[in-house]
Structure formats: C-alpha cells, structure tokens
Write an enzyme that holds these catalytic residues in place. Sequence first.
Site, PDB file in Angstrom:
ATOM      1  N   TYR A  30       4.434  -2.529   1.314  1.00  0.00           N
ATOM      2  CA  TYR A  30       5.434  -2.977   0.344  1.00  0.00           C
ATOM      3  C   TYR A  30       6.003  -1.790  -0.428  1.00  0.00           C
ATOM      4  O   TYR A  30       7.222  -1.651  -0.582  1.00  0.00           O
ATOM      5  CB  TYR A  30       4.806  -3.979  -0.608  1.00  0.00           C
ATOM      6  CG  TYR A  30       5.756  -4.530  -1.652  1.00  0.00           C
ATOM      7  CD1 TYR A  30       6.686  -5.507  -1.322  1.00  0.00           C
ATOM      8  CD2 TYR A  30       5.716  -4.070  -2.970  1.00  0.00           C
ATOM      9  CE1 TYR A  30       7.554  -6.014  -2.264  1.00  0.00           C
ATOM     10  CE2 TYR A  30       6.576  -4.569  -3.927  1.00  0.00           C
ATOM     11  CZ  TYR A  30       7.500  -5.542  -3.569  1.00  0.00           C
ATOM     12  OH  TYR A  30       8.362  -6.038  -4.510  1.00  0.00           O
ATOM     13  N   SER A  85      11.528  -1.835  -6.348  1.00  0.00           N
ATOM     14  CA  SER A  85      10.356  -2.208  -7.136  1.00  0.00           C
ATOM     15  C   SER A  85       9.812  -0.966  -7.822  1.00  0.00           C
ATOM     16  O   SER A  85       9.828   0.130  -7.244  1.00  0.00           O
ATOM     17  CB  SER A  85       9.276  -2.812  -6.239  1.00  0.00           C
ATOM     18  OG  SER A  85       8.039  -2.901  -6.925  1.00  0.00           O
TER      19      SER A  85
END
Length: 249
Positions: free
Chosen positions: A156, A143
């Site tokens: 995350y 990401s």
Amino acid sequence: MSGLLAGKRIVVTGAARGLGWQFAQDIAAQGATLVMLDILADELQRRCADLLQQGYQAEHLSVDISDPGSVTAAFATLARGGGIDGLVNNAGLATGVGGKNLLDHDIELWDRVMQVNVRGTWLVSRAAVPLMSSGSAIVNVASDTALWGAPRLLAYVASKGAIIAMTRSMARELGERRLRVNAIAPGLTRVSATDYVPAARHQLYEQGRALAGEQHPQDVSGSVVWLLSGLSGFVTGQLLPVNGGFVFN
C-alpha cells in the site's frame, strides 16, 4: 446552481463509499455535474439516487479501474455526454493489505494492490485527459503513509508513493495543455475501509497529530474541492498532506 464548481463536470472514482462518497457529496453541493464511478454497482446506484433526490446533478457508471476494457467502455459512454473539467482518482485497494512485514508479503497481494492503485490511476487518467480542456484539474488521492513510511503496509505504501511520483510527472506532461495535476495525502481516516486497522495504529495517529483526534472524511474533502476549483488555478504538481499535522511536508 451556484458554487465553486458550478458549470463543471467532474468525475470521482471510488465514489460509493468512504472518502469518495464524501468527495461526491461536496463536489455536487458546489454546483458541479457529478459523474460517479465505482465497481460496487448497486451501492453506487443508490448513492447517485440520493444525490438526485436532493436536487443535485449526478450520473453513475460501474467500472473496474484495474481492467483496461472496463475503463475504456466507461469513458466512451461518458464522452457521449460531453467533456469533463475535473477528475478525482480516489478508487483504490486498502482493506486487508496490512499486517505482514516485507519478508512475509504475498506476491499476489502485492500485484493486486499495484494493479488497482497504480495502474488503475494511470488507466483512468489516460482515458480522462482526452476529454479535458484548458483549465481542467486532476486530483490524485495518495496517503501520508508514503511520507512517514508506515510499517507492515509495504504494498500500500509503495503504491501511494508511486501515485505521488506519478502526480509530478503528469503535471509536467500535461502543463502544456494547461491541465493541472495535484495530489492529497490523507492521514488515517475513520471510514469502513479502515475498520480492519488495529486500534493501536488509530491511537498513534490520533495522539500524534498536531490537531489531536480522529480524522473524518469531511476533514479531507474541502482540500479536493479547492484543488478542483479556480481558486487553485496556478497550483500544479503539488502534494498536500491532509492529516491534522501528523506528518509535515
């Protein structure tokens, strides 16, 4: 069937929804025999049936990537159908992981995110590599939050940063077997898993991209197909941001 991936058998984790479902469709459309993995068994079965109805080659297996026993069982079943030529480590935990700063982060949530996103990627890769031969490829889905340091998303972000680091180490280890390992870093994409993201964060991305506007799964999928194909046959250990120019690498 012709296409960039014709004759290849490719595994996609988290294939029932979002980016994984888009990857599955585009990989199948490029002529691959697709193996779809997901914990969402009923939805996965419906998705696979959709592809079969369209004339594509697809099969599915339910798996919890955070559970070593589940991964081992799934790949033992998969091995009976032969080897695999590609793996997309897409499955991960995103929904509900944001909103708290590092002082308020729940230990249980931190551990669960690491268990799924980091350990799960390793467990699946460990099970897949023995079934791969020279020229096969792994694509890990990271990401761009790990590149710009998105706030209030620490577990995350840390997990996706770990995947980037793992990709480089895996590429070094597996290069002697002529296996390629790369990662993509998508930006914030309009999928059901990002519905919880505040509108302000969506606007930050959409206004901050060099290519301003929303990002959709089809904007990401072509890069995965390319990294799985022979067109990227001398590319390994690399991170490709696919985010419309929100972050440059």
